[in-house]
Scaffold this motif. Structure first.
Motif, short mmCIF file in Angstrom:
data_model
loop_
_atom_site.label_atom_id
_atom_site.label_comp_id
_atom_site.label_asym_id
_atom_site.label_seq_id
_atom_site.Cartn_x
_atom_site.Cartn_y
_atom_site.Cartn_z
N UNK A 207 63.33 -5.42 -52.75
CA UNK A 207 64.66 -5.02 -52.31
C UNK A 207 64.75 -5.19 -50.80
N UNK A 208 65.73 -5.99 -50.35
CA UNK A 208 65.96 -6.17 -48.91
C UNK A 208 66.90 -5.06 -48.44
N UNK A 209 66.43 -4.24 -47.51
CA UNK A 209 67.18 -3.06 -47.11
C UNK A 209 68.09 -3.29 -45.91
N UNK A 210 67.80 -4.30 -45.11
CA UNK A 210 68.40 -4.41 -43.78
C UNK A 210 67.45 -3.80 -42.76
N UNK A 401 69.67 2.61 -46.85
CA UNK A 401 69.29 1.92 -48.09
C UNK A 401 68.00 2.51 -48.66
N UNK A 402 67.04 2.83 -47.79
CA UNK A 402 65.79 3.45 -48.26
C UNK A 402 66.07 4.82 -48.87
N UNK A 403 66.89 5.61 -48.20
CA UNK A 403 67.22 6.94 -48.72
C UNK A 403 67.92 6.85 -50.07
N UNK A 404 68.83 5.90 -50.21
CA UNK A 404 69.51 5.73 -51.50
C UNK A 404 68.54 5.30 -52.59
N UNK A 405 67.65 4.39 -52.24
CA UNK A 405 66.70 3.87 -53.23
C UNK A 405 65.76 4.95 -53.76
#
Length: 427
Positions: A207-210, A401-405
């Protein structure tokens, strides 16, 4: 859920229970500041968004105590190991051999895993840790049902070199142990695992988070910076400083050769620059009215935010800060022992995010650095557009994005799996 990540201390603590989710972040830290600063940003972001959780960072960084962590974050420092210029590893402080040091680190990591019993583990960059030191812990974590995440910066190295390095170490086979692979960058900029074989075995995990956006930390008084920071200035940072001698020498020589460079510069040496070189540079800087210096600033974000523009080597964290604070930047990447910085800088230059200037001594094109070439780049730098004008979508979405994942594991007030201490498996 709010994703406005701030870096403040002293906020009111959230009540915590013994059964709230736990996160362990592993960082091998053999050189520089990059790994620990990246792990710190992720840890602080997670507790900002899930204030009931606890995060422990396991790190070999010798300067980890210099950094500010949010409530809910702590660290365990394992014995440090240094990477020499010839690629060899040696213990940082201990008078024992490397093998004994690795065994000690392995045992300490395993004990933290057994005692802390994390629900989520984020491994920074090295799938099996330094010299395989993480393998016993990974096996325990799999048996206990932890979610295991491999976190990678946007660029690791040129594909052929990464393939050979990971093949020899066993890191490619270890990818099967991971539930997720987070790449802290954009797929459109670079795909760090594209050169590995058997993509079908792990591609669906990626998964590419940015990139990881940085916040301005709260200043801790007294906060006295050199005189030139009261007006527009250029911040020159070689990161940790251990491999930044060429960059700093080139910048100083440019100001020595060309007094017409408009903006003054503040040079931050970094904690790993040798005392001898720092003394030599400080003496030269003292003779140039437009130059001042600092030794080490653990909250470099404060200076980055103040600066008009930046000159840097182009490591991952510095690049994230340049983007986060939207500063015109000149990147002078290193090319040894790996091409990571050069690849990143060339992609960023192509997208008009930064300017790039290759060091002819680093690349082997010349045995000397032309001061006037650097002077011309320094004169042009204040006039370039900031990175935001390149309009790259999703560029700084990494932390949210990490927190959502990880929301399914961290958002609940209690741990989502049976506690290992109540299970029959003891590790």
């Amino acid at each position: 859920m709010s994703f406005n990540v701030v870096d403040l201390s002293g906020a009111e603590r959230t009540p915590r229970g013994p059964h709230a989710p736990r996160v362990l972040i592993y960082s091998h830290d053999t050189f520089g500041l990059g790994h620990i600063r990246r792990c710190r940003a992720i840890a602080n972001s997670l507790v900002a968004n899930y204030s009931h959780i606890s995060v422990i960072i396991v790190s070999g960084s010798s300067v980890i105590s210099s950094f500010q962590f949010g409530d809910g974050v702590d660290y365990v420092r394992i014995p440090g190991i240094e990477k020499q210029s010839d690629g060899r590893y040696v213990p940082h402080h201990l008078n024992i051999d490397l093998g004994d040091t690795i065994r000690l680190r392995t045992d300490l990591i395993k004990q933290v895993v057994l005692s802390f019993d994390p629900d989520v583990v984020i491994v920074d960059k090295e799938p099996i840790g330094l010299r395989g030191e993480l393998e016993p812990s990974l096996e325990i974590l799999r048996r206990r049902g932890a979610r295991i995440v491999l976190g990678l910066r946007d660029v690791l190295d040129e594909p052929a070199k990464l393939h050979e390095e990971w093949r020899q170490s066993g890191a490619i086979d270890a990818l099967a142990l991971y539930d997720d692979i987070f790449v802290y960058g954009l797929e459109s900029i670079y795909q760090p695992l594209a050169g590995l074989p058997n993509q079908h075995l792990f591609a669906d995990k990626v998964q590419y988070t940015g990139y990881l956006k940085r916040a301005v930390p709260s200043p801790m008084p007294p906060n006295r910076y050199p005189r030139i920071t009261k007006g527009p200035f250029i911040l020159v940072t070689p990161g940790g400083g251990g491999d930044g001698i060429g960059l700093i020498d080139w910048v100083i020589s440019a100001y020595e050769a060309d007094p017409t460079i408009e903006l003054p510069a503040l040079i931050v040496f970094g904690p790993f620059m040798s005392r001898e070189k720092r003394k030599d540079f400080a003496e030269r800087i003292a003779r140039v009215p437009k130059l001042e210096s600092l030794g080490f600033e653990p909250r470099l974000e404060l200076l980055m935010n103040r600066a008009h523009c930046v000159v840097a080597m182009g490591g991952y964290n510095t690049f994230c800060e340049v983007l986060s604070f939207d500063k015109p930047a000149l990147i002078v990447p290193r090319v040894r022992p790996r091409l990571e910085q050069a690849i990143r800088a060339e992609r960023a230059d192509h997208l008009k995010l930064v300017d790039i200037l290759h060091d002819p001594v680093e690349t082997g094109a010349s045995t000397v650095r032309d001061p006037m070439l650097m002077a011309a780049a320094l004169r042009a730098l204040p006039k370039r557009l900031p990175p935001s004008q390149a309009f790259v979508q999703g560029l700084l979405d990494g932390l949210p994005a990490i927190s959502r994942a990880l929301a399914s594991d961290l958002s609940t007030p209690i741990r989502g799996r049976a506690l290992a201490q109540n299970a029959t498996i003891t590790g």
